[in-house]
Scaffold this motif. Sequence first.
Motif, PDB file in Angstrom:
ATOM      1  N   MET A  34       1.295  -0.949   0.238  1.00 13.31           N
ATOM      2  CA  MET A  34       0.148   0.264   0.081  1.00 13.31           C
ATOM      3  C   MET A  34       0.580   1.072  -0.094  1.00 13.31           C
ATOM      4  N   GLY A  35       2.064   1.372   0.332  1.00 15.43           N
ATOM      5  CA  GLY A  35       2.672   2.548   0.596  1.00 15.43           C
ATOM      6  C   GLY A  35       4.175   1.797   1.840  1.00 15.43           C
ATOM      7  N   GLU A  36       4.653   3.037   1.881  1.00 15.31           N
ATOM      8  CA  GLU A  36       6.179   2.928   3.024  1.00 15.31           C
ATOM      9  C   GLU A  36       5.483   3.061   4.341  1.00 15.31           C
ATOM     10  N   TRP A  37       4.435   4.437   4.699  1.00 16.15           N
ATOM     11  CA  TRP A  37       4.175   4.920   6.062  1.00 16.15           C
ATOM     12  C   TRP A  37       2.423   4.425   6.335  1.00 16.15           C
ATOM     13  N   ALA A  38       2.211   3.952   7.590  1.00 11.74           N
ATOM     14  CA  ALA A  38       1.656   4.106   8.206  1.00 11.74           C
ATOM     15  C   ALA A  38       1.053   5.437   9.117  1.00 11.74           C
ATOM     16  N   VAL A  39       0.107   6.159   8.896  1.00 12.87           N
ATOM     17  CA  VAL A  39      -0.191   6.583   9.624  1.00 12.87           C
ATOM     18  C   VAL A  39      -1.540   6.545  10.971  1.00 12.87           C
ATOM     19  N   VAL A  40      -0.885   6.919  12.290  1.00 11.02           N
ATOM     20  CA  VAL A  40      -2.206   5.583  13.956  1.00 11.02           C
ATOM     21  C   VAL A  40      -2.290   7.399  14.486  1.00 11.02           C
ATOM     22  N   THR A  41      -3.180   8.274  14.368  1.00  5.56           N
ATOM     23  CA  THR A  41      -4.010   9.547  15.053  1.00  5.56           C
ATOM     24  C   THR A  41      -4.342   8.759  16.713  1.00  5.56           C
ATOM     25  N   GLY A  42      -4.050   8.998  17.260  1.00  3.02           N
ATOM     26  CA  GLY A  42      -4.866   8.817  18.998  1.00  3.02           C
ATOM     27  C   GLY A  42      -3.302   7.563  19.270  1.00  3.02           C
ATOM     28  N   VAL A  45       3.808   6.592  11.907  1.00  7.85           N
ATOM     29  CA  VAL A  45       3.901   8.610  11.758  1.00  7.85           C
ATOM     30  C   VAL A  45       2.784   8.234  13.203  1.00  7.85           C
ATOM     31  N   ILE A  46       3.077   8.399  14.246  1.00  4.39           N
ATOM     32  CA  ILE A  46       2.328   8.055  15.794  1.00  4.39           C
ATOM     33  C   ILE A  46       2.307   9.339  16.248  1.00  4.39           C
ATOM     34  N   MET A  47       0.399   9.975  16.452  1.00  5.96           N
ATOM     35  CA  MET A  47       0.352  10.800  16.515  1.00  5.96           C
ATOM     36  C   MET A  47      -0.687  10.919  18.190  1.00  5.96           C
ATOM     37  N   SER A  48      -0.678  11.980  19.032  1.00  6.06           N
ATOM     38  CA  SER A  48      -0.884  12.286  19.863  1.00  6.06           C
ATOM     39  C   SER A  48      -0.662  13.609  20.791  1.00  6.06           C
ATOM     40  N   ARG A  49      -1.703  14.298  21.731  1.00  8.64           N
ATOM     41  CA  ARG A  49      -1.278  15.478  22.395  1.00  8.64           C
ATOM     42  C   ARG A  49      -0.197  15.049  23.745  1.00  8.64           C
ATOM     43  N   SER A  50       0.732  13.940  23.976  1.00  3.54           N
ATOM     44  CA  SER A  50       1.208  13.448  24.567  1.00  3.54           C
ATOM     45  C   SER A  50       2.909  12.924  24.306  1.00  3.54           C
ATOM     46  N   LYS A  51       3.717  14.113  24.722  1.00  2.00           N
ATOM     47  CA  LYS A  51       4.872  14.153  23.583  1.00  2.00           C
ATOM     48  C   LYS A  51       5.462  12.770  24.839  1.00  2.00           C
ATOM     49  N   ALA A  52       5.632  12.473  26.430  1.00  2.00           N
ATOM     50  CA  ALA A  52       6.437  11.784  26.990  1.00  2.00           C
ATOM     51  C   ALA A  52       5.361  10.048  26.851  1.00  2.00           C
ATOM     52  N   ARG A  53       4.266  10.065  26.514  1.00  2.00           N
ATOM     53  CA  ARG A  53       3.959   8.735  25.573  1.00  2.00           C
ATOM     54  C   ARG A  53       3.646   8.685  24.436  1.00  2.00           C
ATOM     55  N   LEU A  54       3.885   9.400  23.558  1.00  2.00           N
ATOM     56  CA  LEU A  54       4.167   9.045  22.417  1.00  2.00           C
ATOM     57  C   LEU A  54       6.177   9.000  22.181  1.00  2.00           C
ATOM     58  N   ASP A  55       6.683   9.526  22.632  1.00  2.00           N
ATOM     59  CA  ASP A  55       8.149   9.056  22.878  1.00  2.00           C
ATOM     60  C   ASP A  55       8.408   6.957  23.263  1.00  2.00           C
ATOM     61  N   GLN A  56       7.189   7.139  24.338  1.00  2.00           N
ATOM     62  CA  GLN A  56       7.755   5.747  25.284  1.00  2.00           C
ATOM     63  C   GLN A  56       7.205   4.683  23.881  1.00  2.00           C
ATOM     64  N   VAL A  57       5.642   5.040  23.329  1.00  2.00           N
ATOM     65  CA  VAL A  57       6.022   4.235  21.816  1.00  2.00           C
ATOM     66  C   VAL A  57       6.688   3.954  20.960  1.00  2.00           C
ATOM     67  N   ALA A  58       7.101   5.330  20.674  1.00  2.00           N
ATOM     68  CA  ALA A  58       7.798   5.081  19.940  1.00  2.00           C
ATOM     69  C   ALA A  58       9.298   4.593  20.137  1.00  2.00           C
ATOM     70  N   ARG A  59      10.040   4.105  21.216  1.00  2.00           N
ATOM     71  CA  ARG A  59      11.444   3.208  21.878  1.00  2.00           C
ATOM     72  C   ARG A  59      10.794   1.672  21.712  1.00  2.00           C
ATOM     73  N   GLU A  60       9.882   1.458  22.793  1.00  2.00           N
ATOM     74  CA  GLU A  60       9.004   0.768  22.032  1.00  2.00           C
ATOM     75  C   GLU A  60       8.684   0.197  21.036  1.00  2.00           C
TER      76      GLU A  60
END
Length: 306
Positions: A46-54, A75-90
């Motif tokens: 389908m493409g190289e990237w997936a965008v997931v909001t919330g 691409v992960i999107m939300s208003r909580s930087k700390a949580r998104l950074d943790q998700v990115a690390r995981e």
Amino acid sequence: MDFMELFFISLGTAVVVYYGVKLLLFSRMLFPKLWFPVAKTFFTSMGEWAVVTGSSDGIGKAYAFALAKQGMNVVIMSRSKARLDQVAREIGIKTTEQRVKVIITDFAKENIFSEIEEQLKDLNIGVLVNNVGTLPCFIPCKFLESDELDKVSGTSMCKMILPGMASRGEGMILNVSSGIASIPFPLYTLYAVFVERFSQGLQAEYRDKGIIIQSVAPFGVSTRMTGYQQTSMVTLSPEDFVKYSLQYIRAGDKTNGSICHIVMAWLLQTIPPKFLYAEPVIQHLQDYVKQKVMQKELRSATKATV
């Protein structure tokens, strides 16, 4: 054989055939891997990237992980930087080859989409998961009692990403809705109806472009929105729900995402509307949810004082 006898025989045969076909179509949902097979390269094609909001928690986070495991950058999107950074690390730890892009944004604010579009403009986006469509309020309420009627982000994300998919002739959009959209449902009017009807209309418009647009309508999933209910056969973990729902992406413009939830939707449609719309039933639903919220808050307060 007179005319009336022939008429009733024909009518009975038609009813049997009709319900036989419906039963056959329903039975396909019990075996999604057989009836709706998905190739290993389906998502990356389908493409190289997936965008997931919330995607800092719950269903959105589970979709981000699942798509990364399928070989997509996310691409992960939300208003909580700390949580998104943790998700990115995981995600980075569990899928070492996939890239993760973090976008901090609050969909409740105005004039945010031009900035989002700027950050996405150079990406080959094959999958969009709109998961930000939250309940207008946790406690069920009537339409005019909601103070968040204008907070709908899914349409803007589709408008932003759909043109690229249409020009390439491939892509997939999953709009997370709710199982209560199976019927017009009191107290959840806005949340229940809009996402599903929007998705179905959009799929009708862009099916010929080779784009899959599907409304994903779960019932019980243990997330922050539902107060982290205990998981069971009916209430699934986000990870299990997403794993099952991705088996139904070729099953049509709507899926309830799991066998249990598909059966629940069928049962809900058999309940007479007059029963659901009765004022005592509506009042009982409100009281039940309020009680669950109070019990959760009490448990949290008790733990905090121990």
